[in-house]
Design a protein around this motif. Structure first.
Motif, mmCIF file in Angstrom:
data_model
loop_
_atom_site.group_PDB
_atom_site.id
_atom_site.type_symbol
_atom_site.label_atom_id
_atom_site.label_comp_id
_atom_site.label_asym_id
_atom_site.label_seq_id
_atom_site.Cartn_x
_atom_site.Cartn_y
_atom_site.Cartn_z
ATOM 1 N N ALA A 318 38.964 29.365 36.148
ATOM 2 C CA ALA A 318 39.914 29.565 34.904
ATOM 3 C C ALA A 318 39.949 30.861 34.699
ATOM 4 C CB ALA A 318 39.252 28.653 33.700
ATOM 5 N N GLN A 319 39.221 31.754 34.770
ATOM 6 C CA GLN A 319 39.173 33.287 34.273
ATOM 7 C C GLN A 319 40.134 33.877 35.510
ATOM 8 O OE1 GLN A 319 35.169 34.393 34.815
ATOM 9 N NE2 GLN A 319 34.635 34.140 32.227
ATOM 10 N N ALA A 320 40.013 33.304 36.694
ATOM 11 C CA ALA A 320 41.039 34.023 37.744
ATOM 12 C C ALA A 320 42.362 33.798 37.478
ATOM 13 C CB ALA A 320 40.431 33.515 39.291
ATOM 14 N N LEU A 321 42.512 32.502 36.850
ATOM 15 C CA LEU A 321 44.051 31.799 36.461
ATOM 16 C C LEU A 321 44.574 32.789 35.344
ATOM 17 C CD1 LEU A 321 46.388 29.954 37.042
ATOM 18 C CD2 LEU A 321 45.067 28.371 35.501
ATOM 19 N N GLU A 322 43.873 33.081 34.421
ATOM 20 C CA GLU A 322 44.038 34.141 33.238
ATOM 21 C C GLU A 322 44.487 35.143 33.756
ATOM 22 O OE1 GLU A 322 40.973 33.925 30.411
ATOM 23 O OE2 GLU A 322 41.417 31.447 29.821
ATOM 24 N N ARG A 323 43.676 35.810 34.610
ATOM 25 C CA ARG A 323 44.114 37.150 35.096
ATOM 26 C C ARG A 323 45.321 37.163 35.657
ATOM 27 N NH1 ARG A 323 38.388 37.341 36.336
ATOM 28 N NH2 ARG A 323 38.596 36.768 38.562
ATOM 29 N N LEU A 324 45.491 36.106 36.846
ATOM 30 C CA LEU A 324 46.646 36.310 37.267
ATOM 31 C C LEU A 324 48.014 35.980 36.486
ATOM 32 C CD1 LEU A 324 48.163 35.858 40.173
ATOM 33 C CD2 LEU A 324 47.664 33.425 40.075
ATOM 34 N N GLN A 325 48.008 35.407 35.474
ATOM 35 C CA GLN A 325 48.932 34.896 34.522
ATOM 36 C C GLN A 325 49.172 36.212 33.669
ATOM 37 O OE1 GLN A 325 47.375 31.657 32.454
ATOM 38 N NE2 GLN A 325 48.475 29.888 33.842
ATOM 39 N N PHE A 326 48.242 36.914 33.514
ATOM 40 C CA PHE A 326 48.181 38.346 32.666
ATOM 41 C C PHE A 326 48.786 39.144 33.506
ATOM 42 C CE2 PHE A 326 46.596 42.462 31.604
ATOM 43 C CZ PHE A 326 46.838 42.503 30.296
ATOM 44 N N GLU A 327 48.666 39.336 34.802
ATOM 45 C CA GLU A 327 49.089 40.430 35.622
ATOM 46 C C GLU A 327 50.477 39.994 36.063
ATOM 47 O OE1 GLU A 327 46.729 40.487 39.104
ATOM 48 O OE2 GLU A 327 44.815 41.294 37.995
ATOM 49 N N GLU A 328 51.075 38.709 35.964
ATOM 50 C CA GLU A 328 52.177 38.612 36.410
ATOM 51 C C GLU A 328 53.236 38.751 35.115
ATOM 52 O OE1 GLU A 328 52.165 34.329 37.249
ATOM 53 O OE2 GLU A 328 51.797 34.688 39.542
ATOM 54 N N GLY A 329 52.748 38.355 33.776
ATOM 55 C CA GLY A 329 53.201 38.568 32.659
ATOM 56 C C GLY A 329 53.504 40.051 32.373
ATOM 57 N N HIS A 330 52.508 40.799 32.794
ATOM 58 C CA HIS A 330 52.678 42.402 32.621
ATOM 59 C C HIS A 330 53.815 43.027 33.680
ATOM 60 C CE1 HIS A 330 51.152 46.278 31.226
ATOM 61 N NE2 HIS A 330 51.058 46.488 32.517
ATOM 62 N N ALA A 331 53.567 42.497 35.042
ATOM 63 C CA ALA A 331 54.653 42.649 36.029
ATOM 64 C C ALA A 331 55.912 42.583 35.583
ATOM 65 C CB ALA A 331 54.250 42.221 37.330
ATOM 66 N N HIS A 332 56.256 41.375 34.789
ATOM 67 C CA HIS A 332 57.328 40.710 34.513
ATOM 68 C C HIS A 332 58.014 41.870 33.250
ATOM 69 C CE1 HIS A 332 60.800 37.982 33.509
ATOM 70 N NE2 HIS A 332 60.531 37.929 32.355
ATOM 71 N N GLU A 333 57.197 42.264 32.319
ATOM 72 C CA GLU A 333 57.598 42.989 31.539
ATOM 73 C C GLU A 333 58.031 44.466 31.725
ATOM 74 O OE1 GLU A 333 54.258 43.408 28.556
ATOM 75 O OE2 GLU A 333 54.494 41.482 27.726
ATOM 76 N N ARG A 334 57.365 44.987 32.567
ATOM 77 C CA ARG A 334 57.570 46.281 33.335
ATOM 78 C C ARG A 334 58.857 46.105 33.898
ATOM 79 N NH1 ARG A 334 52.551 48.441 36.671
ATOM 80 N NH2 ARG A 334 52.487 46.205 37.275
ATOM 81 N N ALA A 335 59.381 45.111 34.529
ATOM 82 C CA ALA A 335 60.471 44.696 35.278
ATOM 83 C C ALA A 335 61.694 44.821 34.386
ATOM 84 C CB ALA A 335 60.358 43.598 36.195
#
Length: 335
Positions: A318-335
């Motif tokens: 669950a923690q790994a999934l949360e980190r992955l979702q956070f990173e994807e969301g952060h990357a989407h915001e930068r894009a």
């Protein structure tokens, strides 16, 4: 102290309080002294079993090692007149050789620990019975060994020397397991032996050392048991002690999969088991149920360990999934 150790300590206090309320003799000086003595006797070899379980192995020969070495110690000191310091050194050396044989058969000849130590259980018990021709080995009537008796069955500050010896051994083994390079290697081998080997760890040496430690502590326990009982019946002495050691280790947080556990935990496991035995005696429960209690404890310990491991795996996922979702969301915001 780890969460498992803290939880076990709380359980010991709760069980002790329940037993005391049912029978106040639980906290009498005599009962506490006798219980502490038994904790020391059984705790010595339970610590050694923990080292073996840490590697993902198991030692089923502990009880038979205690029986055989107990017979030899009594015979050397009582019948042959060997000075007791020499006899102690010989017994410990024999224990080390037994552990070395187990380790080499497992690491060099790739035999299963269960098979190797099961054969050891049968061989050592058979040799003990054959050596004495099924007779009880005991010290001559009226024989006295003041220094040896003081060391093994004496008391200091109101504490049995067997308990003090276990505490000293526990401190040394705690340093070995939790504060040394060897200890880190032991954890690594238990977690993943192949990965540990590829990282440069001498896995064969680590595993063999664990079995040597286990048998040496069983040899020390054999001496204390021989002096405590004053005689050794080779057909029954030490029977099922290996199950006690496994139960104490499992209760103390040692995983049968290997790679987990603490010395504080196995000591607390030994305390809890003796507390349960005390409960059986003080509450008038038939002693024939002792093994039922021990079997139930092992079953619950393994079940709890499996459930705890599954919970941790789900939590990590669950923690790994949360980190992955956070990173994807952060990357989407930068894009």
């Amino acid at each position: 102290m780890q969460k498992k150790d803290l939880g076990l300590a709380v359980l010991i206090i709760v069980v002790g309080a329940i037993v005391y309320l049912r029978n106040p003799l639980f906290l009498s000086p005599i009962n506490l002294g006798n219980t502490a003595n038994l904790i020391g006797l059984f705790g010595l070899f339970a610590i050694g079993q923990g080292f073996v379980i840490m590697t993902g192995g198991i030692d089923l020969s502990v009880g038979s090692v205690i029986a055989l070495l107990g017979v030899l110690f009594v015979d050397m000191v009582g019948k042959l007149g060997v000075p007791w310091p020499v006899a102690v050194a010989v017994i410990i050396a024999l224990g080390a050789l037994m552990g070395l044989a187990h380790g080499l058969l497992i690491t060099r000849f790739k035999m299963q620990p269960f098979v190797v130590t099961l054969c050891g259980l049968l061989i050592y018990r058979g040799v003990a019975r054959g050596y004495t021709a099924e007779a009880t080995a005991g010290f001559p009537f009226g024989a006295s060994f003041p220094q040896l008796e003081w060391l093994t069955i004496g008391r200091s500050f109101g504490m049995p020397h067997s308990f003090i010896a276990m505490v000293l051994v526990a401190v040394v083994m705690w340093l070995v397991l939790h504060r040394s390079v060897f200890g880190r290697h032991l954890y690594a081998v238990g977690k993943n032996e192949e990965a540990a080997r590829f990282s440069g760890i001498k896995t064969g040496f680590v595993i063999t050392s664990a079995y040597v430690i286990c048998s040496v502590l069983a040899a020390i326990a054999a001496i204390y048991f021989a002096m405590f009982t004053k005689s050794v019946q080779p057909s029954s002495h030490g029977n099922f002690y290996e199950l006690y050691a496994i139960a104490a280790a499992v209760l103390g947080g040692f995983s049968l999969r290997g790679g987990e556990g603490s010395i504080v935990g196995v000591v607390l496991g030994a305390v809890l088991l003796q507390e349960l035995q005390n409960l059986v005696n003080l509450l008038g429960i038939p002693s024939s149920l002792n093994f039922a209690v021990m079997g139930t404890v092992i079953l619950l310990g393994v079940l709890a360990d499996q459930q705890f491991a599954a919970y941790r795996a789900r939590k990590r996922a669950a923690q790994a999934l949360e980190r992955l979702q956070f990173e994807e969301g952060h990357a989407h915001e930068r894009a």
